[in-house]
Design a protein around this motif. Structure first.
Motif, PDB file in Angstrom:
ATOM      1  N   ARG B 191      21.029 -29.756  40.587  1.00  0.00           N
ATOM      2  CA  ARG B 191      21.928 -30.763  41.178  1.00  0.00           C
ATOM      3  C   ARG B 191      21.139 -31.808  41.947  1.00  0.00           C
ATOM      4  O   ARG B 191      21.596 -32.346  42.945  1.00  0.00           O
ATOM      5  CB  ARG B 191      22.975 -30.077  42.064  1.00  0.00           C
ATOM      6  CG  ARG B 191      22.382 -29.072  43.028  1.00  0.00           C
ATOM      7  CD  ARG B 191      23.410 -28.319  43.861  1.00  0.00           C
ATOM      8  NE  ARG B 191      22.744 -27.224  44.540  1.00  0.00           N
ATOM      9  CZ  ARG B 191      23.270 -26.484  45.500  1.00  0.00           C
ATOM     10  NH1 ARG B 191      24.506 -26.711  45.924  1.00  0.00           N
ATOM     11  NH2 ARG B 191      22.587 -25.516  46.055  1.00  0.00           N
ATOM     12  N   ALA B 197      22.520 -34.080  39.287  1.00  0.00           N
ATOM     13  CA  ALA B 197      23.786 -34.700  39.710  1.00  0.00           C
ATOM     14  C   ALA B 197      24.186 -35.864  38.794  1.00  0.00           C
ATOM     15  O   ALA B 197      25.318 -35.901  38.299  1.00  0.00           O
ATOM     16  CB  ALA B 197      23.711 -35.128  41.175  1.00  0.00           C
ATOM     17  N   THR B 211      30.173 -27.875  33.883  1.00  0.00           N
ATOM     18  CA  THR B 211      29.883 -26.893  34.935  1.00  0.00           C
ATOM     19  C   THR B 211      28.486 -27.153  35.488  1.00  0.00           C
ATOM     20  O   THR B 211      27.535 -27.308  34.719  1.00  0.00           O
ATOM     21  CB  THR B 211      29.943 -25.462  34.372  1.00  0.00           C
ATOM     22  OG1 THR B 211      31.246 -25.226  33.840  1.00  0.00           O
ATOM     23  CG2 THR B 211      29.644 -24.431  35.458  1.00  0.00           C
ATOM     24  N   THR B 212      28.384 -27.244  36.814  1.00  0.00           N
ATOM     25  CA  THR B 212      27.072 -27.371  37.458  1.00  0.00           C
ATOM     26  C   THR B 212      26.647 -26.024  38.027  1.00  0.00           C
ATOM     27  O   THR B 212      27.373 -25.425  38.826  1.00  0.00           O
ATOM     28  CB  THR B 212      27.110 -28.400  38.604  1.00  0.00           C
ATOM     29  OG1 THR B 212      27.537 -29.662  38.090  1.00  0.00           O
ATOM     30  CG2 THR B 212      25.722 -28.579  39.230  1.00  0.00           C
ATOM     31  N   CYS B 213      25.474 -25.572  37.605  1.00  0.00           N
ATOM     32  CA  CYS B 213      24.884 -24.332  38.128  1.00  0.00           C
ATOM     33  C   CYS B 213      23.657 -24.679  38.970  1.00  0.00           C
ATOM     34  O   CYS B 213      23.075 -25.747  38.808  1.00  0.00           O
ATOM     35  CB  CYS B 213      24.459 -23.430  36.977  1.00  0.00           C
ATOM     36  SG  CYS B 213      25.824 -22.920  35.928  1.00  0.00           S
ATOM     37  N   HIS B 214      23.269 -23.778  39.842  1.00  0.00           N
ATOM     38  CA  HIS B 214      22.135 -24.034  40.741  1.00  0.00           C
ATOM     39  C   HIS B 214      21.628 -22.716  41.307  1.00  0.00           C
ATOM     40  O   HIS B 214      22.062 -21.639  40.850  1.00  0.00           O
ATOM     41  CB  HIS B 214      22.576 -25.004  41.845  1.00  0.00           C
ATOM     42  CG  HIS B 214      23.902 -24.645  42.433  1.00  0.00           C
ATOM     43  ND1 HIS B 214      24.049 -23.622  43.339  1.00  0.00           N
ATOM     44  CD2 HIS B 214      25.165 -25.108  42.182  1.00  0.00           C
ATOM     45  CE1 HIS B 214      25.336 -23.499  43.655  1.00  0.00           C
ATOM     46  NE2 HIS B 214      26.045 -24.384  42.956  1.00  0.00           N
ATOM     47  N   LYS B 216      22.274 -20.994  43.765  1.00  0.00           N
ATOM     48  CA  LYS B 216      23.257 -20.047  44.330  1.00  0.00           C
ATOM     49  C   LYS B 216      24.208 -19.470  43.267  1.00  0.00           C
ATOM     50  O   LYS B 216      25.069 -18.667  43.588  1.00  0.00           O
ATOM     51  CB  LYS B 216      24.100 -20.744  45.413  1.00  0.00           C
ATOM     52  CG  LYS B 216      23.307 -21.272  46.596  1.00  0.00           C
ATOM     53  CD  LYS B 216      22.880 -20.160  47.529  1.00  0.00           C
ATOM     54  CE  LYS B 216      22.487 -20.689  48.909  1.00  0.00           C
ATOM     55  NZ  LYS B 216      21.401 -21.672  48.876  1.00  0.00           N
ATOM     56  N   THR B 217      24.065 -19.925  42.030  1.00  0.00           N
ATOM     57  CA  THR B 217      24.939 -19.423  40.955  1.00  0.00           C
ATOM     58  C   THR B 217      24.629 -17.948  40.691  1.00  0.00           C
ATOM     59  O   THR B 217      23.464 -17.585  40.549  1.00  0.00           O
ATOM     60  CB  THR B 217      24.729 -20.266  39.681  1.00  0.00           C
ATOM     61  OG1 THR B 217      25.198 -21.591  39.944  1.00  0.00           O
ATOM     62  CG2 THR B 217      25.488 -19.694  38.487  1.00  0.00           C
ATOM     63  N   GLN B 218      25.678 -17.145  40.648  1.00  0.00           N
ATOM     64  CA  GLN B 218      25.460 -15.698  40.593  1.00  0.00           C
ATOM     65  C   GLN B 218      25.403 -15.127  39.179  1.00  0.00           C
ATOM     66  O   GLN B 218      24.891 -14.034  38.971  1.00  0.00           O
ATOM     67  CB  GLN B 218      26.552 -15.000  41.414  1.00  0.00           C
ATOM     68  CG  GLN B 218      26.375 -15.258  42.908  1.00  0.00           C
ATOM     69  CD  GLN B 218      27.485 -14.656  43.755  1.00  0.00           C
ATOM     70  OE1 GLN B 218      28.530 -14.282  43.245  1.00  0.00           O
ATOM     71  NE2 GLN B 218      27.245 -14.569  45.054  1.00  0.00           N
ATOM     72  N   GLN B 223      27.182 -18.140  32.480  1.00  0.00           N
ATOM     73  CA  GLN B 223      27.551 -19.565  32.474  1.00  0.00           C
ATOM     74  C   GLN B 223      26.848 -20.293  31.327  1.00  0.00           C
ATOM     75  O   GLN B 223      27.464 -21.081  30.610  1.00  0.00           O
ATOM     76  CB  GLN B 223      27.165 -20.236  33.812  1.00  0.00           C
ATOM     77  CG  GLN B 223      27.881 -19.674  35.040  1.00  0.00           C
ATOM     78  CD  GLN B 223      29.344 -20.110  35.139  1.00  0.00           C
ATOM     79  OE1 GLN B 223      29.822 -20.933  34.370  1.00  0.00           O
ATOM     80  NE2 GLN B 223      30.058 -19.536  36.095  1.00  0.00           N
TER      81      GLN B 223
END
Lengths: 320, 320
Positions: B191, B197, B211-214, B216-218, B223
């Protein structure tokens, strides 16, 4: 502070597993907004005492002769909190240049800390709404609709921007549930400038994994079914069905739609974008319509105005 | 135009079903960027003929004495296309005020249509990078990093903004596959302001469900497994494994990472954020590293500069 934290999403899911055995906890925007406004009233009182009679100033600029319910509710809330609010009405005959001149005059007035241009602009002349919105000084743009504030929010610079009031209110309601956002899968339906797009940004920068759905999304029920947190700003009456929801989800409904209803004196009733009765069977937390997101929007406009005044005071002090 | 459209995602998936029987089609950034640069060279030639010797102007502003590979590749590409590029070097002893003065001088120079401030700023003094980036006039901000351009892009006003070069290059590579974006499920990992972004914004406003993953994505593998289109800008070597991918997906790898490799003379090799060998077994289309997204970034900077010059000419004509 009012809190629903006692009932966490985890507990709610654990207690019911795949099929729901109890109704969702209602997240009351009416109650929460009242508490926000009381807190702001105290903040303004403190400012007045500390800075000899200082009051936050707000201007609502309207191009149209008659007032409306939205504006009067803003002015009433401001008065109750102690914000000095002024309603500037330009006639429908006002040209774009005259509107811009009014905006710039307010920009330069040091007694005003917040300026909102009431949309839509009801003028006899052609108006470039984006130009007018972006002429509002970014440090008085308490609606958070200028490119500069949108850019800061979308890129994660939240500390010195203004956050649009409806999504900011939704975040406050999510906070009330006690469910943490970080690491959750959030789904936002809608990508408008005032609801969907800034909502997605807020959830993302509070570290949710965020999916944005919209009219071109092909598998909406499936996408919705994966949401731990769902925010709906689609503008379509009762579009989201309870059966789509993940059991225990936090569901925030930004919709305000009117359906014909002969049992009502007005001949219609107000519903959200979520089908409340069925959602109530599966969601962990759910906002009602009316009395959910709606009252929060005005409260958060007041919060932005007070915040702007606080920043103004900080800047004045640092210049001394 | 170079095109891989002959092999569509649909055909690729249909031919192989759940287990892959053939390797991914490589999306060559080297070839595509060359074609973009050739097109731009023609555009500039036309401008010169039409407007008696007019040439687009680009300034690369750097705070540091020595040059670097990135800057020299930009200057070389500009020269080949016919863009008048100038490299302004300020010493490491330059103060923030001096950097801002340089930016403002370029803003006011009508012969310059694009200004990029090379980051990071290598100064002995404290620098507010955001302030400097946002001092670049938004209509010369060909890196697309100012709040104003970010705000326009994030809210869907793509017609008059500058799109950051790396995500713009990714979109060009996706176009080359012939796979339509609208209605697809796109997943972006990362992001950042320069990749993740704006990439999400571009895909969203081309009507993908995004969908934005980063960090903190579990459930990252899950995904990723839903992505018809996957863009990775995570900055972690070979993080995305082939086994995670949906069969037939379009996979765009923005990573540039160095791994130790004793078999190389340099002692290291360059890899992306995607594990190429395993991804190649499942993806429909895949960008290599190097030779994928990398060369596109410089090409799209040239495109933004030429576009800026075209807008400048249009404005000049409308003022006559």
């Amino acid at each position: 502070m009012f809190s629903l934290a006692s009932r966490s999403l985890r507990l709610s899911v654990a207690g019911c597993q795949a099929s729901r055995c109890s109704l969702a906890t209602v997240i009351s925007g009416s109650k929460t907004s009242k508490l926000v406004r009381e807190r702001l009233k105290n903040d303004v009182e403190k400012m007045r005492n500390q800075f000899s009679g200082f009051r936050p100033g707000l201007v609502v600029l309207q191009v149209r002769h008659d007032s409306n319910l939205y504006i009067s509710s803003k002015l009433k809330a401001a008065a109750e909190i102690g914000i000095e609010a002024k309603h500037i009405r330009l006639p429908s005959s006002a040209t774009q240049e005259e509107v811009l001149q009014s905006v710039m005059a307010v920009n330069q007035n040091p007694a005003v800390h917040g300026l909102i241009v009431q949309l839509p602009l009801d003028s006899a002349h052609k108006m470039d709404t984006d130009l007018i919105t972006n002429t509002v000084s970014s440090d008085k743009d308490v609606d958070g609709l200028s490119c500069i504030n949108a850019g800061k929010l979308s890129r994660g610079d939240l500390s010195d921007c203004f956050i649009p009031c409806t999504p900011n209110g939704c975040m406050e309601l999510i906070r009330q549930t006690g469910v943490s956002v970080a690491g959750k899968h959030a789904v936002v339906i809608g990508r408008s400038k005032i609801v969907g797009a800034p909502m997605r940004d807020l959830l993302l920068w509070r570290h949710a994994t965020v999916t944005t759905c919209h009219s071109k999304t092909q598998d909406l029920p499936e996408q919705v079914g994966r949401a731990d947190i769902l925010v709906v700003g689609a503008g379509r009456a009762e579009m989201v069905r309870g059966e789509w929801l993940k059991v225990g989800a936090v569901v925030i409904d930004c919709g305000i739609n009117h359906l014909p209803d002969e049992t009502k004196a007005s001949g219609k009733r107000v519903v959200g974008d979520v089908h409340y009765a069925s959602a109530n069977q599966r969601a962990g937390f759910l906002t009602p319509v009316p009395g959910g997101v709606g009252p929060m929007t005005v409260a958060m406009l007041m919060e932005n105005t007070v915040q702007s005044a606080q920043r103004f005071l900080l800047r004045s002090q640092s210049l001394r």
